[in-house]
Design a protein around this motif. Sequence first.
Motif, PDB file in Angstrom:
ATOM      1  N   ARG A 116     -21.820   1.304  -1.554  1.00 61.19           N
ATOM      2  CA  ARG A 116     -21.048   0.081  -1.330  1.00 61.19           C
ATOM      3  C   ARG A 116     -19.669   0.419  -0.768  1.00 61.19           C
ATOM      4  NH1 ARG A 116     -24.730   0.063  -4.755  1.00 61.19           N
ATOM      5  NH2 ARG A 116     -25.966  -1.766  -5.264  1.00 61.19           N
ATOM      6  N   ALA A 174     -16.971  -2.072   0.647  1.00 60.46           N
ATOM      7  CA  ALA A 174     -16.102  -2.829  -0.258  1.00 60.46           C
ATOM      8  C   ALA A 174     -14.782  -2.088  -0.484  1.00 60.46           C
ATOM      9  CB  ALA A 174     -16.794  -3.053  -1.596  1.00 60.46           C
ATOM     10  N   PHE A 175     -14.810  -0.780  -0.361  1.00 56.79           N
ATOM     11  CA  PHE A 175     -13.610   0.021  -0.620  1.00 56.79           C
ATOM     12  C   PHE A 175     -12.838   0.363   0.644  1.00 56.79           C
ATOM     13  CE2 PHE A 175     -13.869   0.919  -5.061  1.00 56.79           C
ATOM     14  CZ  PHE A 175     -15.207   0.831  -5.378  1.00 56.79           C
ATOM     15  N   GLN A 176     -13.433   0.223   1.792  1.00 58.85           N
ATOM     16  CA  GLN A 176     -12.836   0.509   3.096  1.00 58.85           C
ATOM     17  C   GLN A 176     -12.504   1.982   3.298  1.00 58.85           C
ATOM     18  OE1 GLN A 176      -9.817  -2.390   4.480  1.00 58.85           O
ATOM     19  NE2 GLN A 176     -10.191  -3.441   2.545  1.00 58.85           N
ATOM     20  N   VAL A 177     -11.866   2.610   2.333  1.00 59.26           N
ATOM     21  CA  VAL A 177     -11.429   3.997   2.528  1.00 59.26           C
ATOM     22  C   VAL A 177     -12.448   4.998   1.966  1.00 59.26           C
ATOM     23  CG1 VAL A 177      -8.976   3.457   2.566  1.00 59.26           C
ATOM     24  CG2 VAL A 177     -10.083   3.992   0.385  1.00 59.26           C
ATOM     25  N   GLU A 212      -2.585  -1.166   7.662  1.00 62.06           N
ATOM     26  CA  GLU A 212      -2.990  -2.405   6.964  1.00 62.06           C
ATOM     27  C   GLU A 212      -2.530  -2.414   5.510  1.00 62.06           C
ATOM     28  OE1 GLU A 212      -7.194  -2.553   7.336  1.00 62.06           O
ATOM     29  OE2 GLU A 212      -7.115  -2.795   9.499  1.00 62.06           O
ATOM     30  N   MET A 213      -2.507  -1.226   4.929  1.00 63.34           N
ATOM     31  CA  MET A 213      -2.201  -1.163   3.486  1.00 63.34           C
ATOM     32  C   MET A 213      -0.933  -0.348   3.268  1.00 63.34           C
ATOM     33  SD  MET A 213      -5.967  -0.384   2.024  1.00 63.34           S
ATOM     34  CE  MET A 213      -7.325  -0.618   3.105  1.00 63.34           C
ATOM     35  N   LEU A 254      -1.949   2.909  -1.710  1.00 59.77           N
ATOM     36  CA  LEU A 254      -3.162   3.680  -1.424  1.00 59.77           C
ATOM     37  C   LEU A 254      -3.220   4.917  -2.312  1.00 59.77           C
ATOM     38  CD1 LEU A 254      -3.871   3.821   2.414  1.00 59.77           C
ATOM     39  CD2 LEU A 254      -5.461   3.270   0.620  1.00 59.77           C
ATOM     40  N   PHE A 288      -4.016   3.974  -5.729  1.00 60.96           N
ATOM     41  CA  PHE A 288      -5.446   3.648  -5.867  1.00 60.96           C
ATOM     42  C   PHE A 288      -6.270   4.908  -6.049  1.00 60.96           C
ATOM     43  CE2 PHE A 288      -9.534   1.949  -5.329  1.00 60.96           C
ATOM     44  CZ  PHE A 288     -10.203   2.697  -4.388  1.00 60.96           C
TER      45      PHE A 288
END
Lengths: 368, 169
Positions: free
Chosen positions: B97, B100-103, B125-126, B131, B134
Amino acid sequence: MASFERASPALKEILLRIYSAEKPIEVDHQLYEFGSVEYHIKSSASDPQFTYLSISTPLLTQEVLLSYGLSPYTMQMVREISADVLEIVEPAKEGYQLTLRLDFSRIPRGIDSMKVITEVSSVQAVILSSQLKEMLQNVNSWDTSQGMYKPIKLVYHPREPFYVIRQPQKIIAVFPMRFKEYSDVIIATSFFQELMDVGSSEKWAKVPPCSWSPIPPPELRGEPFEELSTNGGFVSFEISSRHIEGKRLDKTVWSLLNFYAYVKHHVKCTRGFIQRRMRKRLESLVEVLQNSSLEEDGHIKKVKGWRYMKKLVTLSSKSKILKRRCGDFTRKIKRIRFRIKIHGFGRFRRRWLTMPKFSSPIGYTKLE
Amino acid sequence: MASTLRLYLTCIRNTLEAAMCLQNFPCQEVERHNKPEVELKTSPELLLNPVLICRNEAEKCLIETSINSLRISLKVKQADELENILTKKFLRFLSMRAEAFQVLRRKPVQGYDISFLITNYHCEEMQKQKLIDFIVQFMEDIDKEISELKMSVNTRGRLVATEFLKQFI
């Protein structure tokens, strides 16, 4: 395959339908369950009083398949299901081990009728468990001079046999465990270790001692190699006389017959639990990342032109904003107080005193 | 035990703060293409030295940086077979998945359990600090989740074993 309910659901439904029918109906059903159990139910309108039920089931062990059919003990257990309602028909229907004649008129009306029909539907479980009961009841009657006892292979499920080894004063039930996936093996192994831990505690001293080993126990040495190759190890229970006294015999037998199903059910439920937990955790992890995003959407934004942009650029500090507002207010006051009208000056001002515009005031679309 | 984890995470955080200086850099090999250089590794001058941070033999973090992208690979501790399968299941679940996390990378780097790929676009973007927070929070949460899962599985096993043995009494 063993299921936790003793009664066959399909058989129960058919018997209930026959019992509750307002007028006699013709029924001739053949049922197959678990790939190896076969039922034949026959009820005719010309003979509405009786319904004939024939059963064919692979027995736990071929040793008890006598030339004249099932053992007397098994026959007795079947009669005890409901002595008023069912009667064993001799000889059994061709192709079946047992044929019963059911007299539904003798079933008491009300709540008890459901109970009787459920008990009749569990005849297959009664046949198989009676064989194991017969073996376990003879725990103390074996002569110790016989020396080594050969393990008896019992098959409740075609691919999942287990062994019963008679020993002085006890019987050992050994379950070779096999699983399709490696993760199932690990989950089951941790369950077996918990089973051993719980069983060895003082609080549970009355239960049969349980052990697990990755290699075949000494009692099974000599059995064919393919029977002993497993990936889940071997679970052993020691059944002594106190575990088969009175009503405990039935519970012990049913627990042993359903051990495989119990373990498989636990493994399946644990996998489902892990999956649910992971999904829940995923949501919380993603939420953390979403909070770190700068922009929420990536839509195309329309801005109001260079005058708006100039305003945004010049609006840099609070003090400057305040100064500008004061200046506007002062100019407004001056205009009101010192209003001098000169005819034609407005036209002159508009024509000669305005600054030329070098950019378009029309709003533009910013492309992302 | 907790102090070594703190030191480990602090070291990773500091390294990420230094490494996450990414800028847009079009591909030198193919025109009009823009690729994460840390994945291709075709131009050595665009790559920085990879940093390997080891907490112990079982836990480590590899940070590979390039001019426009950063790859972080994690190896999570697995004390026994049960933790091993739980970690594999959980991290595979997350990797499948990855959108959903993009990175998150869909497939971890060989020798590691999970990998992240951060590009300059993600940094635009972030917020960079968020980041990094996260990533560090993710590492803590994974450890915590695996421990809780293991405890839950053992507790369930114990309860089921108790219920099974009750039938013999």
